[in-house]
Design an enzyme around this catalytic site. Structure first.
Site, PDB file in Angstrom:
ATOM      1  N   GLY A 166       0.800  -1.221   0.000  1.00 45.87           N
ATOM      2  CA  GLY A 166       0.000   0.000   0.000  1.00 45.87           C
ATOM      3  C   GLY A 166       0.829   1.265   0.000  1.00 45.87           C
ATOM      4  O   GLY A 166       0.350   2.321  -0.407  1.00 45.87           O
ATOM      5  N   ALA A 197       8.307  16.656 -34.784  1.00 44.37           N
ATOM      6  CA  ALA A 197       8.986  17.043 -33.549  1.00 44.37           C
ATOM      7  C   ALA A 197       9.164  18.560 -33.475  1.00 44.37           C
ATOM      8  O   ALA A 197       9.181  19.145 -32.391  1.00 44.37           O
ATOM      9  CB  ALA A 197      10.332  16.339 -33.447  1.00 44.37           C
TER      10      ALA A 197
HETATM   11  C1  HXC Z   1       3.179  -4.973  11.051  1.00 43.93           C
HETATM   12  C2  HXC Z   1       5.395  -5.041  10.510  1.00 43.93           C
HETATM   13  C3  HXC Z   1       5.067  -4.959   9.125  1.00 43.93           C
HETATM   14  C4  HXC Z   1       3.695  -4.889   8.768  1.00 43.93           C
HETATM   15  C5  HXC Z   1       7.211  -5.042   9.305  1.00 43.93           C
HETATM   16  N1  HXC Z   1       6.733  -5.090  10.564  1.00 43.93           N
HETATM   17  N2  HXC Z   1       6.219  -4.985   8.415  1.00 43.93           N
HETATM   18  N3  HXC Z   1       4.455  -5.034  11.452  1.00 43.93           N
HETATM   19  N4  HXC Z   1       2.785  -4.901   9.772  1.00 43.93           N
HETATM   20  N5  HXC Z   1       3.316  -4.794   7.503  1.00 43.93           N
HETATM   21  C6  HXC Z   1       7.495  -5.140  11.802  1.00 43.93           C
HETATM   22  C7  HXC Z   1       8.189  -6.479  12.005  1.00 43.93           C
HETATM   23  O1  HXC Z   1       7.312  -7.360  12.659  1.00 43.93           O
HETATM   24  C8  HXC Z   1       9.354  -6.084  12.883  1.00 43.93           C
HETATM   25  O2  HXC Z   1       8.873  -5.902  14.215  1.00 43.93           O
HETATM   26  C9  HXC Z   1       9.719  -4.706  12.376  1.00 43.93           C
HETATM   27  O3  HXC Z   1       8.558  -4.220  11.687  1.00 43.93           O
HETATM   28  C10 HXC Z   1      10.872  -4.734  11.422  1.00 43.93           C
HETATM   29  O4  HXC Z   1      10.606  -5.711  10.439  1.00 43.93           O
HETATM   30  P1  HXC Z   1      11.696  -6.774  10.001  1.00 43.93           P
HETATM   31  O5  HXC Z   1      11.002  -7.787   9.164  1.00 43.93           O
HETATM   32  O6  HXC Z   1      12.441  -7.276  11.193  1.00 43.93           O
HETATM   33  O7  HXC Z   1      12.682  -5.879   9.139  1.00 43.93           O
HETATM   34  P2  HXC Z   1      13.398  -6.213   7.777  1.00 43.93           P
HETATM   35  O8  HXC Z   1      14.090  -7.532   7.862  1.00 43.93           O
HETATM   36  O9  HXC Z   1      14.226  -5.028   7.466  1.00 43.93           O
HETATM   37  O10 HXC Z   1      12.262  -6.337   6.687  1.00 43.93           O
HETATM   38  C11 HXC Z   1      11.484  -5.211   6.364  1.00 43.93           C
HETATM   39  C12 HXC Z   1      10.329  -5.646   5.452  1.00 43.93           C
HETATM   40  C13 HXC Z   1       9.578  -6.836   6.081  1.00 43.93           C
HETATM   41  C14 HXC Z   1      10.887  -6.040   4.095  1.00 43.93           C
HETATM   42  C15 HXC Z   1       9.423  -4.428   5.258  1.00 43.93           C
HETATM   43  O11 HXC Z   1       9.278  -6.519   7.419  1.00 43.93           O
HETATM   44  C16 HXC Z   1       8.329  -7.174   5.382  1.00 43.93           C
HETATM   45  O12 HXC Z   1       8.356  -7.850   4.345  1.00 43.93           O
HETATM   46  N6  HXC Z   1       7.189  -6.777   5.942  1.00 43.93           N
HETATM   47  C17 HXC Z   1       5.886  -7.119   5.418  1.00 43.93           C
HETATM   48  C18 HXC Z   1       5.621  -6.405   4.130  1.00 43.93           C
HETATM   49  C19 HXC Z   1       4.218  -6.627   3.665  1.00 43.93           C
HETATM   50  O13 HXC Z   1       3.933  -7.712   3.116  1.00 43.93           O
HETATM   51  N7  HXC Z   1       3.328  -5.704   4.004  1.00 43.93           N
HETATM   52  C20 HXC Z   1       1.944  -5.802   3.673  1.00 43.93           C
HETATM   53  C21 HXC Z   1       1.810  -5.380   2.258  1.00 43.93           C
HETATM   54  S1  HXC Z   1       0.182  -5.527   1.745  1.00 43.93           S
HETATM   55  P3  HXC Z   1       9.812  -6.089  15.493  1.00 43.93           P
HETATM   56  O14 HXC Z   1       8.885  -5.968  16.630  1.00 43.93           O
HETATM   57  O15 HXC Z   1      10.436  -7.436  15.345  1.00 43.93           O
HETATM   58  O16 HXC Z   1      10.820  -4.981  15.412  1.00 43.93           O
HETATM   59  C22 HXC Z   1      -0.349  -4.007   1.696  1.00 43.93           C
HETATM   60  C23 HXC Z   1      -1.709  -3.894   1.089  1.00 43.93           C
HETATM   61  C24 HXC Z   1      -2.215  -2.513   1.076  1.00 43.93           C
HETATM   62  O17 HXC Z   1       0.307  -3.094   2.059  1.00 43.93           O
HETATM   63  C25 HXC Z   1      -2.871  -2.225  -0.217  1.00 43.93           C
HETATM   64  C26 HXC Z   1      -3.548  -0.894  -0.191  1.00 43.93           C
HETATM   65  C27 HXC Z   1      -3.815  -0.413  -1.595  1.00 43.93           C
END
Ligand code: HXC
Length: 510
Positions: free
Chosen positions: A170, A405
Site C-alpha cells: 500500500g 517534432a
Molecule cells: C506490522 C510489521 C510490518 C507490517 C514489518 N513489521 N512490516 N508489522 N505490519 N506490515 C514489523 C516487524 O514485525 C518487525 O517488528 C519490524 O517491523 C521490522 O521488520 P523486520 O522484518 O524485522 O525488518 P526487515 O528484515 O528489514 O524487513 C522489512 C520488510 C519486512 C521487508 C518491510 O518486514 C516485510 O516484508 N514486511 C511485510 C511487508 C508486507 O507484506 N506488508 C503488507 C503489504 S500488503 P519487530 O517488533 O520485530 O521490530 C499491503 C496492502 C495494502 O500493504 C494495499 C492498499 C492499496
C-alpha cells in the site's frame, strides 16, 4: 507545576524514542537515519513543530493492546525550509516497521488536509513495511483515504515523496500520485509485491534491489526522479528543490536574489554547434550557461537522457527547462522521452513555472519497437502538454527542428510565446539526405545530380529563414545573447494571461 512539566517532558522523551534504542541502533547500522533525524536535516533548525506525538493504535487483535508505542509509526508536523512553510510526514521504521494502521493513516491525513487547506507543499519520507498486518481492512481503508487526498491536492500544492527504506504494498501508491519521487541508493526499494511473492507467482528469483532499488527506478522504470547517495544528501537536495517550487498553484514562483547579470554574454556559445551537422554536443552546456550561476536541478537524468528536464532560474525566478540532448540518440523523440518531458511540462504548467525549451531534434524515432510500444500516443502526451500549457513559453532552436517534432517542441503553432532560432537552425520537414532521396528518386543513380539537389535543399530549407519569413520564428538570435533574450522575454511575459476553455478536465492521451 514542575511535576506537570516533568511529566510532559517524560512523555515527549518517550515518544521521541520511537521503537526504542535497540531499533534506532539497527536503523543506524543499516546506514539509515531515524524519521526525526531526517526531518531535522530537511527543515530549518528548530522549525519543526510535531503534531500527534501521543497518538497510539486502537488495535486489540493479536495481543496488540499490550503493544502500544506513542506516535504509531509516523512522525508528522510542519516547519520551514529557508523560511517557507512545508508540511512533512516521515514513516518511523523503528515502530512496527513504519507500517500503516488506522491511526497512523489519520495522522498523515491530518497533515495532508492542513497542507491543502493552507496551500503549502507536503513532503513524505517513506521507510515502511506496508499495511499493518494486525489491523487488516482498517489499514486498507486508511490507505484509500490517503490516496484520495493525494489526488485532491494534485496540481494545487507540490507533493514530494522520498523513499528512504522499504516501500511496499500500500505504501507505493501514495508516492506514485505525487509530483516527484526521490530514492536513496542501496537502502531503499519500492515494489507492489516483494521478491518472495514474485518467486511464488512467477518463479522469478530477484533481490529487492533488482526488483525495485534506485538503480531500477531511476534508470528503467522511471518511477523515481533521482537517486541520492545517502539520507543526508537526499534531505539537503530536497531543501534545494523546495527553493525552486512555489507554495501552491495560485502563488508566484519564488525569486532568489542573484548576482548573475541577466545580460551576461556567453561568447563560447557561438561555437557550441559543431561544423558537422551530425556531430553531437552537450546541451547541458547551453542550459548551465543560460541559467543563474549555472544552478540546474535536473530530474530523471538517467532515464530517456535524449531529453533533459529540470529547474533553473533566470534573474532569480524559477523556470522549467526542457531540452533535446544531441549526445544521446541524436536527441530524437521516442516514447520514453515524450512521457518524461510531457509530465514535466504539465508540472510546470500546474505551478505557474515558465517553460524554456531548447530544441535540437531530428524527429521521432522510427521503428517497430517504438510503433508497437505506442509512440503515437506517447508522443501525443508531450504535444498535448505543451499545447494546453498557458505559462510563458520561450523556445530556442539551436540546430535541427525536423518534422512533427518541430511542432511538438513548443513551436509557435501551439502557442509558443517567443520562438527564437540560432543562425545554425534547420527547420524543415526532414534532413537534406532523406528529403532528396524521396523527391529526386529518379536521380538516385547520378551522384552529381544528387549532390546538387542536396546543396539546393540545404541552402533553401536547412536554415531558420524559411520559418522566419512566415513569422514562425520571431527572431534569429546570436547564440551568445541567449540568456539576455530569454531573460528579457520572461520579463515581457510576466503578466501573460491565457485561459483555456472551461472543462471538467481534459483527456490527455494516457
Ligand atoms: C506490522 C510489521 C510490518 C507490517 C514489518 N513489521 N512490516 N508489522 N505490519 N506490515 C514489523 C516487524 O514485525 C518487525 O517488528 C519490524 O517491523 C521490522 O521488520 P523486520 O522484518 O524485522 O525488518 P526487515 O528484515 O528489514 O524487513 C522489512 C520488510 C519486512 C521487508 C518491510 O518486514 C516485510 O516484508 N514486511 C511485510 C511487508 C508486507 O507484506 N506488508 C503488507 C503489504 S500488503 P519487530 O517488533 O520485530 O521490530 C499491503 C496492502 C495494502 O500493504 C494495499 C492498499 C492499496
Amino acid at each position: 507545576m514542575n511535576e506537570i512539566i516533568e511529566e510532559l517532558e517524560k512523555r515527549r522523551e518517550n515518544a521521541r524514542l520511537g521503537g526504542g534504542q535497540k531499533r534506532i541502533d539497527a536503523q543506524h547500522q543499516r546506514g539509515k537515519l531515524t524519521a526525526r533525524e531526517r526531518i531535522d536535516l530537511l527543515l530549518d533548525e528548530n522549525s519543526f513543530e510535531e503534531l500527534d506525538m501521543y497518538v497510539e493504535h486502537r488495535c486489540t487483535d493479536f495481543g496488540m493492546e499490550k503493544n502500544k508505542i506513542s506516535g504509531d509509526g509516523v512522525v508528522t508536523g510542519w516547519g520551514t525550509v529557508n523560511g517557507r512553510v512545508i508540511y512533512v510526514f516521515a514513516k518511523d521504521f523503528t515502530v512496527f516497521g513504519g507500517s500503516l494502521s488506522e491511526e497512523h493513516a489519520k495522522k498523515i491525513m491530518k497533515i495532508q488536509d492542513m497542507a491543502l487547506r493552507n496551500r503549502a507543499p507536503i513532503i513524505g519520507l517513506f521507510d515502511a513495511g506496508g499495511a499493518r498486518i494486525q489491523e487488516g481492512v482498517a489499514a486498507l481503508g486508511g490507505y484509500g483515504e490517503v490516496f484520495q487526498r493525494n489526488v485532491l491536492s494534485s496540481g494545487v500544492i507540490p507533493q514530494i515523496s522520498v523513499i528512504m527504506g522499504p516501500c511496499a504494498g500500500g505504501d507505493v501508491y501514495s508516492p506514485a500520485m505525487t509530483d516527484f519521487i526521490f530514492m536513496v541508493k542501496d537502502t531503499s526499494y519500492m515494489f507492489v509485491t516483494g521478491p518472495d511473492v514474485v518467486k511464488t507467482v512467477t518463479n522469478e528469483e530477484v533481490t529487492a534491489e533488482e526488483l525495485g532499488g534506485a538503480s531500477v527506478h531511476t534508470v528503467k522504470s522511471s518511477i523515481a526522479d533521482k537517486g541520492y547517495e545517502n539520507d543526508v544528501e537526499a534531505m539537503l537536495q530536497m531543501r534545494r528543490l523546495m527553493d525552486f517550487l512555489p507554495a501552491n498553484n495560485m502563488s508566484d514562483v519564488p525569486v532568489l536574489p542573484t548576482k548573475d547579470d541577466p545580460d551576461r554574454v556567453e561568447t563560447s556559445l557561438d561555437s557550441l554547434i559543431p561544423e558537422n551537422p551530425n556531430q553531437p554536443y552537450d546541451m547541458h552546456e547551453l542550459i548551465t550557461k543560460v541559467v543563474d550561476e549555472g544552478d540546474f536541478f535536473e530530474i530523471q537524468e538517467k532515464f530517456a537522457s535524449n531529453i533533459i528536464c529540470g529547474f533553473g532560474r533566470v534573474e532569480g525566478q524559477t523556470v522549467g527547462i526542457v531540452a533535446n540532448q544531441p549526445m544521446v540518440l541524436a536527441g530524437v523523440l521516442d516514447s520514453d522521452a515524450s512521457r518524461k518531458a510531457g509530465r514535466f511540462v504539465r508540472f510546470c504548467d500546474c505551478f505557474n513555472i515558465p517553460l524554456v525549451t531548447f530544441v535540437d531534434v531530428p524527429g521521432f524515432l522510427p521503428g517497430t519497437a517504438q510503433e508497437y510500444g505506442g509512440l503515437i500516443k506517447h508522443g501525443a502526451k508531450l504535444l498535448f502538454a505543451y499545447a494546453e500549457a498557458t505559462v510563458p513559453k520561450i523556445t530556442v532552436i539551436t540546430r535541427k527542428a525536423y518534422g512533427g517534432a518541430y511542432d511538438v517542441m513548443s513551436s509557435k503553432h501551439i502557442r509558443g510565446d517567443m520562438n527564437y532560432a540560432w543562425p545554425t537552425a534547420e527547420i524543415a520537414v526532414m534532413g537534406a539526405k532523406g528529403a532528396v532521396e524521396i523527391i529526386h528518386r529518379k536521380d538516385l543513380d547520378d551522384p552529381e545530380k544528387i549532390a546538387e539537389h542536396t546543396k539546393n535543399y540545404e541552402d533553401r530549407f536547412c536554415s531558420p529563414f524559411v520559418a522566419a519569413e512566415r513569422g514562425y520564428i520571431d527572431e534569429v538570435i546570436l547564440p551568445r545573447n541567449t540568456r539576455r533574450r530569454v531573460s528579457r522575454a520572461l520579463n515581457m511575459l510576466k503578466n501573460k494571461q491565457v485561459e483555456n476553455p472551461w472543462k471538467k478536465h481534459d483527456n490527455i492521451p494516457l
